[in-house]
Design a protein around this motif. Sequence first.
Motif, mmCIF file in Angstrom:
data_model
loop_
_atom_site.group_PDB
_atom_site.id
_atom_site.type_symbol
_atom_site.label_atom_id
_atom_site.label_comp_id
_atom_site.label_asym_id
_atom_site.label_seq_id
_atom_site.Cartn_x
_atom_site.Cartn_y
_atom_site.Cartn_z
ATOM 1 N N LEU A 167 38.977 78.911 62.475
ATOM 2 C CA LEU A 167 39.565 78.503 60.817
ATOM 3 C C LEU A 167 38.273 79.147 59.975
ATOM 4 N N GLY A 168 37.037 78.885 60.339
ATOM 5 C CA GLY A 168 35.916 79.315 59.677
ATOM 6 C C GLY A 168 36.042 81.012 59.508
ATOM 7 N N VAL A 169 36.383 81.552 60.516
ATOM 8 C CA VAL A 169 36.587 82.990 60.431
ATOM 9 C C VAL A 169 37.630 83.123 59.491
ATOM 10 N N MET A 170 38.839 82.737 59.618
ATOM 11 C CA MET A 170 40.024 82.783 58.784
ATOM 12 C C MET A 170 39.504 82.557 57.162
ATOM 13 N N PHE A 171 38.859 81.389 57.138
ATOM 14 C CA PHE A 171 38.652 81.154 55.679
ATOM 15 C C PHE A 171 37.641 82.154 55.054
ATOM 16 N N ALA A 172 36.435 82.676 55.959
ATOM 17 C CA ALA A 172 35.589 83.586 55.535
ATOM 18 C C ALA A 172 36.201 84.856 54.959
ATOM 19 N N VAL A 173 37.195 85.377 55.987
ATOM 20 C CA VAL A 173 37.816 86.849 55.669
ATOM 21 C C VAL A 173 38.789 86.707 54.652
ATOM 22 N N HIS A 174 39.713 85.732 54.635
ATOM 23 C CA HIS A 174 40.748 85.915 53.804
ATOM 24 C C HIS A 174 40.553 85.337 52.398
ATOM 25 N N GLY A 175 39.603 84.477 52.394
ATOM 26 C CA GLY A 175 39.465 83.267 50.921
ATOM 27 C C GLY A 175 38.624 84.398 50.231
ATOM 28 N N ASP A 177 37.333 83.780 45.448
ATOM 29 C CA ASP A 177 36.402 82.815 44.559
ATOM 30 C C ASP A 177 37.399 81.752 44.063
ATOM 31 N N LYS A 178 38.782 82.074 44.172
ATOM 32 C CA LYS A 178 39.860 81.035 43.973
ATOM 33 C C LYS A 178 40.126 79.968 45.069
ATOM 34 N N GLY A 179 39.641 80.034 46.145
ATOM 35 C CA GLY A 179 39.827 79.161 47.379
ATOM 36 C C GLY A 179 40.392 80.040 48.395
ATOM 37 N N LEU A 180 41.083 79.136 49.389
ATOM 38 C CA LEU A 180 41.718 79.684 50.510
ATOM 39 C C LEU A 180 42.772 80.642 50.350
ATOM 40 N N TYR A 230 50.892 66.454 36.046
ATOM 41 C CA TYR A 230 50.157 67.667 35.867
ATOM 42 C C TYR A 230 50.671 68.690 35.271
ATOM 43 N N SER A 231 49.866 69.526 34.429
ATOM 44 C CA SER A 231 50.388 70.680 34.071
ATOM 45 C C SER A 231 50.735 71.612 34.763
ATOM 46 N N PRO A 232 51.403 72.691 34.425
ATOM 47 C CA PRO A 232 51.776 73.696 35.185
ATOM 48 C C PRO A 232 50.582 74.732 35.738
ATOM 49 N N GLY A 233 49.369 74.758 34.394
ATOM 50 C CA GLY A 233 48.097 75.499 34.681
ATOM 51 C C GLY A 233 47.331 74.694 35.795
ATOM 52 N N TRP A 234 47.451 73.420 35.811
ATOM 53 C CA TRP A 234 46.428 72.868 36.682
ATOM 54 C C TRP A 234 47.184 73.071 38.206
ATOM 55 N N LYS A 235 48.512 73.066 38.344
ATOM 56 C CA LYS A 235 49.251 73.025 39.653
ATOM 57 C C LYS A 235 49.065 74.666 39.955
ATOM 58 N N PHE A 236 48.874 75.434 39.184
ATOM 59 C CA PHE A 236 48.657 77.057 39.672
ATOM 60 C C PHE A 236 47.379 77.027 40.494
ATOM 61 N N ASN A 237 46.372 76.297 39.652
ATOM 62 C CA ASN A 237 45.006 76.426 40.258
ATOM 63 C C ASN A 237 44.901 75.619 41.524
ATOM 64 N N ASN A 238 45.599 74.393 41.657
ATOM 65 C CA ASN A 238 45.477 73.710 42.834
ATOM 66 C C ASN A 238 46.048 74.264 44.010
ATOM 67 N N ASN A 267 47.037 88.686 46.670
ATOM 68 C CA ASN A 267 46.523 89.728 45.405
ATOM 69 C C ASN A 267 47.072 89.317 43.874
ATOM 70 N N LEU A 268 47.536 88.189 44.146
ATOM 71 C CA LEU A 268 47.652 87.384 42.718
ATOM 72 C C LEU A 268 48.715 88.490 41.746
ATOM 73 N N LYS A 269 49.580 89.308 42.661
ATOM 74 C CA LYS A 269 50.396 90.232 41.719
ATOM 75 C C LYS A 269 51.787 89.411 41.564
ATOM 76 N N LYS A 270 52.227 89.571 40.120
ATOM 77 C CA LYS A 270 53.432 88.926 39.843
ATOM 78 C C LYS A 270 54.469 89.791 40.035
ATOM 79 N N LEU A 271 55.693 89.289 40.289
ATOM 80 C CA LEU A 271 56.937 90.068 40.559
ATOM 81 C C LEU A 271 58.168 89.242 40.077
ATOM 82 N N LYS A 272 58.936 89.859 39.135
ATOM 83 C CA LYS A 272 60.186 89.245 38.800
ATOM 84 C C LYS A 272 61.518 89.604 39.252
ATOM 85 N N LEU A 273 62.300 88.632 40.076
ATOM 86 C CA LEU A 273 63.416 89.315 40.578
ATOM 87 C C LEU A 273 64.765 88.537 40.292
#
Length: 281
Positions: A167-175, A177-180, A230-238, A267-273
């Motif tokens: 789990l530590g390896v997975m967190f370190a490799v994939h995480g 600055d925003k989190g997991l 909770y606001s939408p922005g708070w939920k996004f970050n959470n 990658n935090l990319k957005k896509l509308k479908l």
Amino acid sequence: MLEEELAIRPTSETIMYPSFSRWIRSWRDLPLRYNQWNNVVRWEFKHPTPLLRNREFLWNEGHSVYSSREEANSEKNRILDIYEKTIKELLCLEGIKGRKTDSEKFAGGEATFSFEFLLPDGKSVQGPDFHHDGQNFAKAFDITFLNKDGEKEFAYQNTYALSTRMLGVMFAVHGDDKGLIVPPGLARYQVIIIPIFNDMNKKKVLNYSLKITDELNSKYRVYLDDREEYSPGWKFNNWELKGVPLRIEIGERETDASLVTLVRRDNLKKLKLVQKAFQKW
């Protein structure tokens, strides 16, 4: 002083192998393959690192006993294949598989095979491993059996384990600055749906969000976060912090146009479908 006395568990071999020596009498008792989940306490190092080198950790551990060296060695690839499948398909990691040097192998073993991982800081860490112990522990704990010719022999043994270090390896490799960033196969929720509404459009946005949730529930682990405190922005970050693989944002525009807005966690990319295309996606 503790109110009650506690005993710290020693290494598994010390606990289990005296029992093995009593359980095994004949070649008919073999192979014996024992699997367990347990915690381990180790105090032989000075600088613990959370999840990567803890003083206490959890693991899944296997101990097996065979009547011949060939049969014991044949187990190696089966176990390493299971670990490799777990590493690649669940943790989405790539490791280097190979044999450890004699100076690095498991104490008491004849050979150790392991997966090694490269961390973002340039250091490497050992992952799941497999030890062929030969007859070393059998001789130490008198684990013997009568073979088909009625002759007494020492057994051949293997040990192998996968721990919470991965789990530590997975967190370190994939995480980041925003989190997991949790791979889809391991994530508690694979998709998080966040409706964005006000008092005027609340009903239709929530109804559309529920419709999308129901469509996805048959294929994925989905959570509709319709909490109003909770606001939408708070939920996004959470949810970014928790590493959910895919976020779906649904507001009035998406509802009116039968769209969904997708945001990938990796990658935090957005896509509308449009909804029909989304169902096939």
